[in-house]
Scaffold this active site. Structure first.
Site, PDB file in Angstrom:
ATOM      1  N   ASP A 232       1.927   4.921   0.537  1.00  0.00           N
ATOM      2  CA  ASP A 232       3.306   4.946   0.034  1.00  0.00           C
ATOM      3  C   ASP A 232       4.233   5.711   0.964  1.00  0.00           C
ATOM      4  O   ASP A 232       5.452   5.593   0.858  1.00  0.00           O
ATOM      5  CB  ASP A 232       3.348   5.622  -1.341  1.00  0.00           C
ATOM      6  CG  ASP A 232       2.546   4.891  -2.396  1.00  0.00           C
ATOM      7  OD1 ASP A 232       2.507   3.650  -2.370  1.00  0.00           O
ATOM      8  OD2 ASP A 232       1.938   5.569  -3.262  1.00  0.00           O
TER       9      ASP A 232
ATOM     10  N   LYS B 214      -0.952 -12.329  -5.744  1.00  0.00           N
ATOM     11  CA  LYS B 214      -1.105 -11.603  -7.012  1.00  0.00           C
ATOM     12  C   LYS B 214      -0.775 -12.556  -8.160  1.00  0.00           C
ATOM     13  O   LYS B 214       0.270 -12.453  -8.808  1.00  0.00           O
ATOM     14  CB  LYS B 214      -0.143 -10.408  -7.017  1.00  0.00           C
ATOM     15  CG  LYS B 214      -0.435  -9.364  -8.066  1.00  0.00           C
ATOM     16  CD  LYS B 214      -1.554  -8.462  -7.614  1.00  0.00           C
ATOM     17  CE  LYS B 214      -1.728  -7.300  -8.570  1.00  0.00           C
ATOM     18  NZ  LYS B 214      -2.875  -6.459  -8.168  1.00  0.00           N
TER      19      LYS B 214
ATOM     20  N   HIS C  49       4.772  -7.103  -8.419  1.00  0.00           N
ATOM     21  CA  HIS C  49       3.389  -6.717  -8.665  1.00  0.00           C
ATOM     22  C   HIS C  49       2.887  -7.062 -10.059  1.00  0.00           C
ATOM     23  O   HIS C  49       1.810  -7.632 -10.221  1.00  0.00           O
ATOM     24  CB  HIS C  49       3.222  -5.211  -8.433  1.00  0.00           C
ATOM     25  CG  HIS C  49       1.827  -4.729  -8.686  1.00  0.00           C
ATOM     26  ND1 HIS C  49       1.391  -4.324  -9.929  1.00  0.00           N
ATOM     27  CD2 HIS C  49       0.767  -4.590  -7.844  1.00  0.00           C
ATOM     28  CE1 HIS C  49       0.127  -3.968  -9.859  1.00  0.00           C
ATOM     29  NE2 HIS C  49      -0.278  -4.110  -8.606  1.00  0.00           N
TER      30      HIS C  49
ATOM     31  N   GLU D  56      -0.326  -9.719  -0.457  1.00  0.00           N
ATOM     32  CA  GLU D  56      -1.346  -9.851  -1.488  1.00  0.00           C
ATOM     33  C   GLU D  56      -0.945 -10.970  -2.434  1.00  0.00           C
ATOM     34  O   GLU D  56       0.127 -10.933  -3.048  1.00  0.00           O
ATOM     35  CB  GLU D  56      -1.536  -8.560  -2.277  1.00  0.00           C
ATOM     36  CG  GLU D  56      -2.626  -8.725  -3.340  1.00  0.00           C
ATOM     37  CD  GLU D  56      -2.857  -7.524  -4.218  1.00  0.00           C
ATOM     38  OE1 GLU D  56      -3.486  -7.692  -5.278  1.00  0.00           O
ATOM     39  OE2 GLU D  56      -2.403  -6.430  -3.848  1.00  0.00           O
TER      40      GLU D  56
ATOM     41  N   GLU E 256       2.743  -3.880   3.149  1.00  0.00           N
ATOM     42  CA  GLU E 256       1.915  -4.610   2.182  1.00  0.00           C
ATOM     43  C   GLU E 256       2.795  -4.893   0.995  1.00  0.00           C
ATOM     44  O   GLU E 256       3.584  -4.032   0.577  1.00  0.00           O
ATOM     45  CB  GLU E 256       0.704  -3.766   1.771  1.00  0.00           C
ATOM     46  CG  GLU E 256      -0.231  -4.426   0.770  1.00  0.00           C
ATOM     47  CD  GLU E 256       0.142  -4.199  -0.690  1.00  0.00           C
ATOM     48  OE1 GLU E 256      -0.447  -4.853  -1.567  1.00  0.00           O
ATOM     49  OE2 GLU E 256       1.047  -3.373  -0.970  1.00  0.00           O
TER      50      GLU E 256
ATOM     51  N   HIS F  97       2.759   0.637   1.745  1.00  0.00           N
ATOM     52  CA  HIS F  97       2.355   0.064   0.458  1.00  0.00           C
ATOM     53  C   HIS F  97       3.567  -0.334  -0.385  1.00  0.00           C
ATOM     54  O   HIS F  97       4.322   0.528  -0.841  1.00  0.00           O
ATOM     55  CB  HIS F  97       1.520   1.096  -0.293  1.00  0.00           C
ATOM     56  CG  HIS F  97       1.026   0.642  -1.623  1.00  0.00           C
ATOM     57  ND1 HIS F  97       1.311   1.316  -2.793  1.00  0.00           N
ATOM     58  CD2 HIS F  97       0.261  -0.414  -1.973  1.00  0.00           C
ATOM     59  CE1 HIS F  97       0.721   0.712  -3.799  1.00  0.00           C
ATOM     60  NE2 HIS F  97       0.084  -0.354  -3.339  1.00  0.00           N
ATOM     61  N   ARG F  98       3.747  -1.635  -0.537  1.00  0.00           N
ATOM     62  CA  ARG F  98       4.926  -2.179  -1.233  1.00  0.00           C
ATOM     63  C   ARG F  98       6.204  -1.656  -0.589  1.00  0.00           C
ATOM     64  O   ARG F  98       7.224  -1.452  -1.264  1.00  0.00           O
ATOM     65  CB  ARG F  98       4.879  -1.854  -2.730  1.00  0.00           C
ATOM     66  CG  ARG F  98       3.581  -2.298  -3.409  1.00  0.00           C
ATOM     67  CD  ARG F  98       3.507  -1.946  -4.876  1.00  0.00           C
ATOM     68  NE  ARG F  98       2.128  -2.069  -5.361  1.00  0.00           N
ATOM     69  CZ  ARG F  98       1.693  -1.618  -6.522  1.00  0.00           C
ATOM     70  NH1 ARG F  98       2.532  -1.025  -7.361  1.00  0.00           N
ATOM     71  NH2 ARG F  98       0.436  -1.759  -6.879  1.00  0.00           N
TER      72      ARG F  98
ATOM     73  N   ASP G  66       3.304  -7.754  -2.742  1.00  0.00           N
ATOM     74  CA  ASP G  66       2.648  -8.654  -3.689  1.00  0.00           C
ATOM     75  C   ASP G  66       3.478  -9.920  -3.893  1.00  0.00           C
ATOM     76  O   ASP G  66       4.694  -9.843  -4.059  1.00  0.00           O
ATOM     77  CB  ASP G  66       2.468  -7.955  -5.035  1.00  0.00           C
ATOM     78  CG  ASP G  66       1.760  -6.622  -4.886  1.00  0.00           C
ATOM     79  OD1 ASP G  66       0.537  -6.630  -4.721  1.00  0.00           O
ATOM     80  OD2 ASP G  66       2.442  -5.579  -4.920  1.00  0.00           O
TER      81      ASP G  66
END
Length: 246
Positions: A236, A118, A56, A116, A41, A14-15, A43
């Site tokens: 994370d 965003k 983000h 994503e 992943e 995640h990020r 943004d």
């Protein structure tokens, strides 16, 4: 419905590995690979001059030493910001990466990406179109799954790059999830893990969709979701969660 041309990994960072490095930075993406993740992943947002960067928030304040709306900041300003010092002095000077820099790194590391879309408010179609165009030269080296909460962004991505698979992002699963996913020709549902039920996972899988859940940092929660049949867990802490679910 469309199908994925690649296999989703069980764990997606995640990020990046954002428990160990500042989110949405190249440092976090490298750390994710070190922790065993094969996908990240992140943004994608546009600067004032229309350049896609990995970021983000709608404003610069939380994760950089800048301030104000991203929509007002051109790339030369965004690129000069410190996006790591807020997390730890060890990462001071870590920049906000462009989408192209990120894809170059992922290609070098042999990683894939859930990007994503965003958008800042009002830039839904523009952000999607720019993102879709940017990924095209990389698709033979970097598997990409585009996702968004914004139906308008997913529709624009489909128009700009129909062969790049899409995922519909939702929080609590809405009653019209299947109609929306079908209308946008999505291959996946990306769902907040907290309100999700086993019955909803079963319904999505029965309808032919991949199920991606976010953001899962507890080992027992991750194991339960995998038992329910989810395809990928966004976390994370990819090393720890990867070890928990095997």
């Amino acid at each position: 419905m469309p199908e994925l041309s690649f296999v989703l990994p069980r764990v997606i960072a995640h990020r990046g590995a954002s428990a160990a490095a500042p989110e949405n930075t190249l440092a976090a993406f490298r750390r994710a690979r070190e922790e065993g993740a094969t996908w990240i992943e992140c943004d994608v947002k546009l600067t004032a001059d229309g350049r896609p960067v990995i970021f983000h928030d709608d404003t610069l304040d939380r994760t950089t030493d800048g301030s104000g709306p991203m929509v007002d900041a051109p790339l030369d300003v965004v690129g000069a910001l410190d996006a790591g010092g807020w997390f730890s002095p060890d990462f001071r000077g870590e920049p906000v990466p462009t989408l192209e820099e990120t894809l170059d790194l992922l290609a070098d590391l042999g990683m894939g990406a859930n990007l994503e879309i965003k958008p800042c408010p009002g830039r839904e179609r523009e952000t999607a179109a720019v993102t879709a165009a940017a990924v095209q030269p990389y698709l033979d080296r970097v598997p990409v799954l585009l996702s968004s909460f914004a139906d308008e962004s997913l529709a624009a991505a489909r128009e700009a790059a129909p062969d790049v698979p899409r995922g519909l992002l939702v929080e609590a699963v809405p009653a019209d999830w299947q109609a929306r996913a079908a209308a946008l020709e999505c291959v996946a549902l990306h769902v907040d893990a907290v309100p999700l039920t086993a019955e909803q996972v079963a319904a999505m899988r029965a309808a032919g969709y991949k199920v991606v859940v976010w953001t899962v940092n507890g080992e027992s929660e991750a194991r339960r979701l995998v038992e329910w049949g989810v395809d990928a867990v966004i976390t994370d802490a990819p090393q720890r969660i990867g070890a928990a679910i095997g």
